[in-house]
Design a protein around this motif. Structure first.
Motif, PDB file in Angstrom:
ATOM      1  N   VAL A 460     -24.622   1.396 -10.630  1.00 58.68           N
ATOM      2  CA  VAL A 460     -24.687   2.153 -11.876  1.00 58.68           C
ATOM      3  C   VAL A 460     -26.143   2.231 -12.305  1.00 58.68           C
ATOM      4  O   VAL A 460     -27.009   1.552 -11.759  1.00 58.68           O
ATOM      5  CB  VAL A 460     -23.854   1.493 -12.995  1.00 58.68           C
ATOM      6  N   THR A 461     -26.390   3.077 -13.291  1.00 58.41           N
ATOM      7  CA  THR A 461     -27.725   3.190 -13.862  1.00 58.41           C
ATOM      8  C   THR A 461     -27.630   2.980 -15.368  1.00 58.41           C
ATOM      9  O   THR A 461     -26.544   2.987 -15.951  1.00 58.41           O
ATOM     10  CB  THR A 461     -28.355   4.557 -13.557  1.00 58.41           C
ATOM     11  N   MET A 462     -28.791   2.815 -15.999  1.00 55.99           N
ATOM     12  CA  MET A 462     -28.826   2.544 -17.434  1.00 55.99           C
ATOM     13  C   MET A 462     -29.953   3.347 -18.077  1.00 55.99           C
ATOM     14  O   MET A 462     -31.037   3.510 -17.508  1.00 55.99           O
ATOM     15  CB  MET A 462     -29.044   1.053 -17.676  1.00 55.99           C
ATOM     16  N   SER A 463     -29.665   3.857 -19.266  1.00 54.23           N
ATOM     17  CA  SER A 463     -30.685   4.515 -20.081  1.00 54.23           C
ATOM     18  C   SER A 463     -31.003   3.625 -21.271  1.00 54.23           C
ATOM     19  O   SER A 463     -30.096   3.044 -21.881  1.00 54.23           O
ATOM     20  CB  SER A 463     -30.195   5.877 -20.567  1.00 54.23           C
ATOM     21  N   VAL A 464     -32.288   3.509 -21.598  1.00 52.22           N
ATOM     22  CA  VAL A 464     -32.736   2.595 -22.645  1.00 52.22           C
ATOM     23  C   VAL A 464     -33.591   3.347 -23.647  1.00 52.22           C
ATOM     24  O   VAL A 464     -34.475   4.127 -23.274  1.00 52.22           O
ATOM     25  CB  VAL A 464     -33.535   1.419 -22.047  1.00 52.22           C
ATOM     26  N   GLY A 465     -33.322   3.109 -24.929  1.00 52.19           N
ATOM     27  CA  GLY A 465     -34.154   3.652 -25.997  1.00 52.19           C
ATOM     28  C   GLY A 465     -34.903   2.534 -26.697  1.00 52.19           C
ATOM     29  O   GLY A 465     -34.346   1.458 -26.923  1.00 52.19           O
ATOM     30  N   VAL A 466     -36.154   2.771 -27.037  1.00 52.63           N
ATOM     31  CA  VAL A 466     -37.008   1.766 -27.672  1.00 52.63           C
ATOM     32  C   VAL A 466     -37.447   2.264 -29.040  1.00 52.63           C
ATOM     33  O   VAL A 466     -37.917   3.401 -29.171  1.00 52.63           O
ATOM     34  CB  VAL A 466     -38.250   1.462 -26.811  1.00 52.63           C
ATOM     35  N   ALA A 467     -37.288   1.414 -30.059  1.00 57.68           N
ATOM     36  CA  ALA A 467     -37.823   1.687 -31.396  1.00 57.68           C
ATOM     37  C   ALA A 467     -38.561   0.445 -31.868  1.00 57.68           C
ATOM     38  O   ALA A 467     -38.123  -0.682 -31.613  1.00 57.68           O
ATOM     39  CB  ALA A 467     -36.708   2.059 -32.364  1.00 57.68           C
ATOM     40  N   LEU A 468     -39.685   0.656 -32.585  1.00 58.75           N
ATOM     41  CA  LEU A 468     -40.531  -0.476 -32.959  1.00 58.75           C
ATOM     42  C   LEU A 468     -40.951  -0.344 -34.413  1.00 58.75           C
ATOM     43  O   LEU A 468     -41.230   0.763 -34.900  1.00 58.75           O
ATOM     44  CB  LEU A 468     -41.758  -0.523 -32.045  1.00 58.75           C
ATOM     45  N   HIS A 469     -41.000  -1.514 -35.116  1.00 57.95           N
ATOM     46  CA  HIS A 469     -41.503  -1.546 -36.497  1.00 57.95           C
ATOM     47  C   HIS A 469     -42.544  -2.644 -36.612  1.00 57.95           C
ATOM     48  O   HIS A 469     -42.275  -3.802 -36.269  1.00 57.95           O
ATOM     49  CB  HIS A 469     -40.380  -1.799 -37.499  1.00 57.95           C
ATOM     50  N   ALA A 470     -43.723  -2.296 -37.102  1.00 56.03           N
ATOM     51  CA  ALA A 470     -44.802  -3.257 -37.285  1.00 56.03           C
ATOM     52  C   ALA A 470     -44.994  -3.530 -38.768  1.00 56.03           C
ATOM     53  O   ALA A 470     -44.864  -2.619 -39.598  1.00 56.03           O
ATOM     54  CB  ALA A 470     -46.099  -2.736 -36.664  1.00 56.03           C
ATOM     55  N   GLY A 471     -45.289  -4.778 -39.105  1.00 58.68           N
ATOM     56  CA  GLY A 471     -45.539  -5.144 -40.487  1.00 58.68           C
ATOM     57  C   GLY A 471     -44.271  -5.443 -41.260  1.00 58.68           C
ATOM     58  O   GLY A 471     -43.163  -5.430 -40.721  1.00 58.68           O
ATOM     59  N   PRO A 472     -44.399  -5.695 -42.578  1.00 66.69           N
ATOM     60  CA  PRO A 472     -43.226  -6.043 -43.401  1.00 66.69           C
ATOM     61  C   PRO A 472     -42.391  -4.824 -43.769  1.00 66.69           C
ATOM     62  O   PRO A 472     -42.689  -3.697 -43.375  1.00 66.69           O
ATOM     63  CB  PRO A 472     -43.865  -6.683 -44.643  1.00 66.69           C
ATOM     64  N   ASP A 473     -41.330  -5.085 -44.558  1.00 64.27           N
ATOM     65  CA  ASP A 473     -40.472  -4.035 -45.131  1.00 64.27           C
ATOM     66  C   ASP A 473     -39.695  -3.258 -44.075  1.00 64.27           C
ATOM     67  O   ASP A 473     -39.356  -2.083 -44.276  1.00 64.27           O
ATOM     68  CB  ASP A 473     -41.296  -3.051 -45.975  1.00 64.27           C
ATOM     69  N   GLY A 474     -39.391  -3.867 -42.946  1.00 64.35           N
ATOM     70  CA  GLY A 474     -38.589  -3.189 -41.940  1.00 64.35           C
ATOM     71  C   GLY A 474     -37.104  -3.250 -42.265  1.00 64.35           C
ATOM     72  O   GLY A 474     -36.638  -4.172 -42.939  1.00 64.35           O
ATOM     73  N   ARG A 475     -36.359  -2.261 -41.798  1.00 61.59           N
ATOM     74  CA  ARG A 475     -34.917  -2.225 -42.003  1.00 61.59           C
ATOM     75  C   ARG A 475     -34.226  -2.179 -40.651  1.00 61.59           C
ATOM     76  O   ARG A 475     -34.489  -1.278 -39.835  1.00 61.59           O
ATOM     77  CB  ARG A 475     -34.525  -1.009 -42.845  1.00 61.59           C
ATOM     78  N   GLY A 476     -33.347  -3.151 -40.433  1.00 59.43           N
ATOM     79  CA  GLY A 476     -32.689  -3.268 -39.142  1.00 59.43           C
ATOM     80  C   GLY A 476     -31.839  -2.062 -38.797  1.00 59.43           C
ATOM     81  O   GLY A 476     -31.839  -1.592 -37.653  1.00 59.43           O
ATOM     82  N   GLU A 477     -31.084  -1.547 -39.772  1.00 62.33           N
ATOM     83  CA  GLU A 477     -30.204  -0.401 -39.515  1.00 62.33           C
ATOM     84  C   GLU A 477     -31.015   0.812 -39.065  1.00 62.33           C
ATOM     85  O   GLU A 477     -30.630   1.537 -38.149  1.00 62.33           O
ATOM     86  CB  GLU A 477     -29.415  -0.081 -40.785  1.00 62.33           C
ATOM     87  N   ARG A 478     -32.158   1.026 -39.709  1.00 62.22           N
ATOM     88  CA  ARG A 478     -33.009   2.163 -39.354  1.00 62.22           C
ATOM     89  C   ARG A 478     -33.606   1.987 -37.955  1.00 62.22           C
ATOM     90  O   ARG A 478     -33.694   2.945 -37.169  1.00 62.22           O
ATOM     91  CB  ARG A 478     -34.116   2.314 -40.388  1.00 62.22           C
ATOM     92  N   LEU A 479     -33.993   0.750 -37.635  1.00 61.89           N
ATOM     93  CA  LEU A 479     -34.592   0.478 -36.330  1.00 61.89           C
ATOM     94  C   LEU A 479     -33.567   0.672 -35.210  1.00 61.89           C
ATOM     95  O   LEU A 479     -33.869   1.239 -34.154  1.00 61.89           O
ATOM     96  CB  LEU A 479     -35.145  -0.946 -36.315  1.00 61.89           C
TER      97      LEU A 479
END
Length: 769
Positions: A460-479
């Motif tokens: 099988v194969t896999m597709s991966v998406g990457v999202a990154l947040h630097a610094g404070p005030d990050g939101r997990g749901e948005r990331l």
């Protein structure tokens, strides 16, 4: 009093004494007796008024000095735990120790000593010795005086013991209540063990204690908590493991679940070594039981002699503690199980979406100005096709193995979760986007090696998406949402790669599947495997009547890929028609080269996509493949899948009619799961239906048997042939035979193979017949 009486009896009365003188002598004697009585009464009151054991013992010696005119004294008191207390007066420590030893051994101290027992009707507390040095002998009456003092001392010790027992019992009761209160406030097995270990010495009356928990898989007890041993010994024993197969005394306890006393001289090597390290001559060991399930053991370091009441007292007290401990451990384990089930995926053991969101939010809340958190959204490409082709059991095992590879790829320091059917997510602290993309590529590469499942080699194969947040005030749901969108972008660009949220340049460590698929036909990387279709209408026989052609991609980098890994991509990119037309021609060439069995001509079935059905090249390809290979038109079966998209294609009914006019047969695949099944049978010109494997998997359950019989009855009314696909068990085959379903297909009768010799190897008496 006795001395006075003896002195009076030794004196000869003078006849010339007057009665007054005689009367005066009697009064003097009575006064002396009264003085002695008052002195003993004061002594008894003084002894009883002692504040504690140390005070009473000191007063016993001091009063002995005042009672008897000896220059030296030694007091030996026996303790409940087998130890002895020694007090002395008028001797140096070395001489006093020697005298105490001889008193304890019951040896005689000679004529220059008076020895009495401190004994009451209740018990013997010890011995008291008055010593006369330089060979002097005791005075007359010293023995009686010392004995009277010893009786008062014994009475005082009786009272002190009773008071101490009462105080200790009150302390134990308070300790038990405190233990119950503390246990109600902890919710993990480790915390329960710590609380119980701290409480045991005060409740049992021992100097040290420990809690060992039972590891069923390892067959061993592990030390998880200790008290009373000091930091060094506690650290030495922490995590120590005692295996049952190395400790015969544990085997007996585990078998009978009964408390016992372990003696160092009779213990196995491992346990004896541990006892020696903590200077323990004996251990009281009590199992912690939840019903008949062993959770662990409570251990108290006891110095009580074997067979003594002290030993039985320690056992009974520790047994009382163990009941509370076992109940708390059971509650902790049940709570842990519930919490784990609520926060972990049951199939893979990974964190679920709820726990992953909590971990991600926690990581973002702690994040500073110069740190960054990345989320990788990992999705298997076309996982549904794996379930359809190999069954849900194989699909589940594939997910378990994928989870293991992802854990290994990202390392234990990062959180890995299964957040959906074939969707996984990773949260990690990274220095920059490049590092996150590199780890994402590592995840893609982790699943490219083949998976070995139930005798199959799956790729099988896999597709991966990457999202990154630097610094404070990050939101997990948005990331997480950003990484999901990046994963979708990776799939649109051809799968088997990494996409980056925010419009960043995607990683390109290797070519996309889309680009490689465009050249697969040109360079000859597509292969056909064939799975037999078998007639089981004759008991004891399994006659092959044809085969289904299944396309595989012999990928130069990823190995042999199943249709699930690339056909959906081919449909999206418009390459599916070229592949379908190639399969028709290749399948017909194979069938023409295959010797016919005695039972008659074979057929070959080919899956055709909806887009291929309406392609103008299809009719000419079918006509040419049949003519060029000398096949009868009925030997080619074109399988279509009943989907809503197919129903919306204009001209599909007309095209199926044209194929039938050529003499080719049309089969409706996955019957019973698609769009408007009965309407298809009414309006589409089909010759065959294939009952979907989801109905066959549940056989021989009564409901599934009824559904299969209903399909067979409907097909008989319409004059349509029926094939049951996905037969994997003998019980399923027997249920189909009883329902008079004659054509079957599945792993039980034959797996897909590269160009199998159907005529020579697959006709005749079947082992499953």
């Amino acid at each position: 009093m006795t001395t006075t009486q003896i002195q009076v009896s030794r004196a000869r009365p003078r006849r010339w004494w007057s009665r007054a003188a005689q009367r005066e002598g009697v009064d003097v004697g009575l006064a002396a007796l009264r003085a002695h009585r008052e002195e003993f009464s004061d002594a008894a009151a003084d002894l009883v008024s002692g504040d504690d054991a140390e005070d009473v013992v000191e007063r016993i010696v001091r009063r002995a000095v005042a009672s008897v005119s000896a220059p030296a004294y030694v007091l030996l008191l026996d303790g409940d735990d087998g130890t002895a207390t020694v007090r002395h007066h008028g001797l140096d420590a070395e001489r006093a120790a020697d005298v105490a030893r001889r008193l304890g051994a019951g040896e005689s101290l000679g004529e220059s000593a008076v020895v009495v027992d401190l004994a009451s009707a209740r018990q013997v507390h010890g011995r008291l010795a008055a010593l006369y040095l330089d060979g002097r002998e005791p005075f007359d009456g010293d023995h009686s005086l010392l004995q009277a003092h010893a009786r008062h001392a014994a009475a005082a010790l009786d009272l002190l013991t009773a008071l101490e027992d009462g105080r200790r019992e009150q302390l134990r009761t308070a300790a038990l209540l405190g233990l119950a209160h503390e246990l109600a406030t902890v919710d993990t097995a480790g915390a329960v063990a710590e609380v119980v270990a701290r409480a045991v010495p005060g409740i049992v009356g021992c100097r040290a204690a420990g809690i060992l928990l039972w590891d069923h898989e390892a067959g061993a007890l592990e030390v998880v908590a200790t008290s009373g041993l000091g930091r060094r010994l506690s650290g030495l024993l922490s995590g120590a493991v005692f295996r049952a197969d190395h400790s015969p005394e544990l085997v007996g306890m585990l078998t009978h679940h009964s408390p016992r006393m372990l003696r160092r001289e009779r213990a196995s090597q491992e346990i004896a070594a541990a006892m020696e390290a903590i200077a323990a001559a004996s251990l009281v060991v009590v199992p912690l039981l939840a019903g008949d399930t062993l959770l662990g053991v409570a251990v108290a370091v006891s110095d009580a002699e074997e067979g003594t009441p002290a030993e039985q007292t320690a056992l009974s007290r520790l047994a009382g503690v163990s009941e509370q401990a076992a109940a708390a451990l059971q509650n902790a384990r049940l709570l842990s199980t519930v919490q784990r089930q609520a926060h972990h995926d049951a199939l893979t053991g990974l964190a679920n979406r709820v726990l992953f969101s909590q971990l991600l939010d926690s990581a973002l809340a702690r994040q500073g100005e110069h740190t960054a958190t990345a989320v990788l959204f990992c999705d298997l490409d076309n996982f549904k096709a794996v379930n359809d082709e190999f069954g849900h059991t194989a699909g589940d095992e594939l997910l378990r193995q994928v989870a293991g590879r992802l854990r290994e790829a990202v390392g234990p320091e990062h959180a890995v979760a299964r957040i959906g059917g074939d969707e996984f997510a990773v949260a990690m602290r990274v220095p920059d986007e490049r590092t996150a993309v590199a780890i994402g590529r590592r995840c893609v590469d982790a699943v490219t090696a083949p998976f070995h499942i139930d005798g199959h080699e799956l790729r099988v194969t896999m597709s991966v998406g990457v999202a990154l947040h630097a610094g404070p005030d990050g939101r997990g749901e948005r990331l997480l949402a950003g990484s999901d969108r990046a994963m979708d972008d990776a799939k649109r660009r051809g799968r088997n790669q990494v996409g980056v949220s925010g419009g960043s340049t995607p990683s390109t460590p290797g070519p996309s599947l889309e680009a490689e698929l465009r050249t697969a036909l040109e360079v000859g990387h597509l292969r056909l495997h064939f799975q037999p279709v078998v007639d089981v209408s004759v008991p004891g026989m399994a006659s092959v009547v044809g085969a289904e052609a299944l396309v595989r991609w012999d990928h130069p980098r990823l190995g042999l890929l199943s249709p699930a890994a690339f056909l959906p991509l081919a449909e999206e990119t418009g390459q599916i028609t070229d592949i379908d037309l190639w399969v028709i021609e290749a399948a017909c060439r194979w069938l023409a080269a295959t010797p016919e069995p005695e039972s008659g001509a074979l057929h070959v079935a080919v899956n055709v996509a909806g887009r291929t059905l309406v392609d103008p090249r299809l009719l000419s390809t079918v006509r040419g493949a049949l003519h060029n290979n000398g096949l009868a038109p009925r030997q080619l079966v074109l399988e279509i899948v009943e989907t809503r998209s197919l129903a919306d294609l204009p001209g599909v009914v007309e095209r199926l009619g044209e194929l039938r006019q050529l003499g080719a047969r049309v089969s409706l695949d996955d019957f019973g799961t698609g769009y408007s099944t009965l309407a298809w049978l009414k309006h589409l010109p089909v010759d065959q239906i294939k009952i979907d494997r989801s109905f066959i998997t549940a056989l021989p359950e009564r409901e599934s048997v009824a559904l299969v019989r209903g399909v067979l009855a409907l097909a008989a009314e319409l004059g349509v042939e029926v094939v049951a696909e996905g037969v994997e068990l003998f019980e399923q085959l027997e249920a189909l035979r009883e329902a008079e379903c004659h054509l079957v297909q599945g792993y039980l009768l034959g797996r897909p193979e590269v160009e199998p010799s159907l005529a020579t190897r697959m006709v005749g008496t079947s082992p499953v017949g």
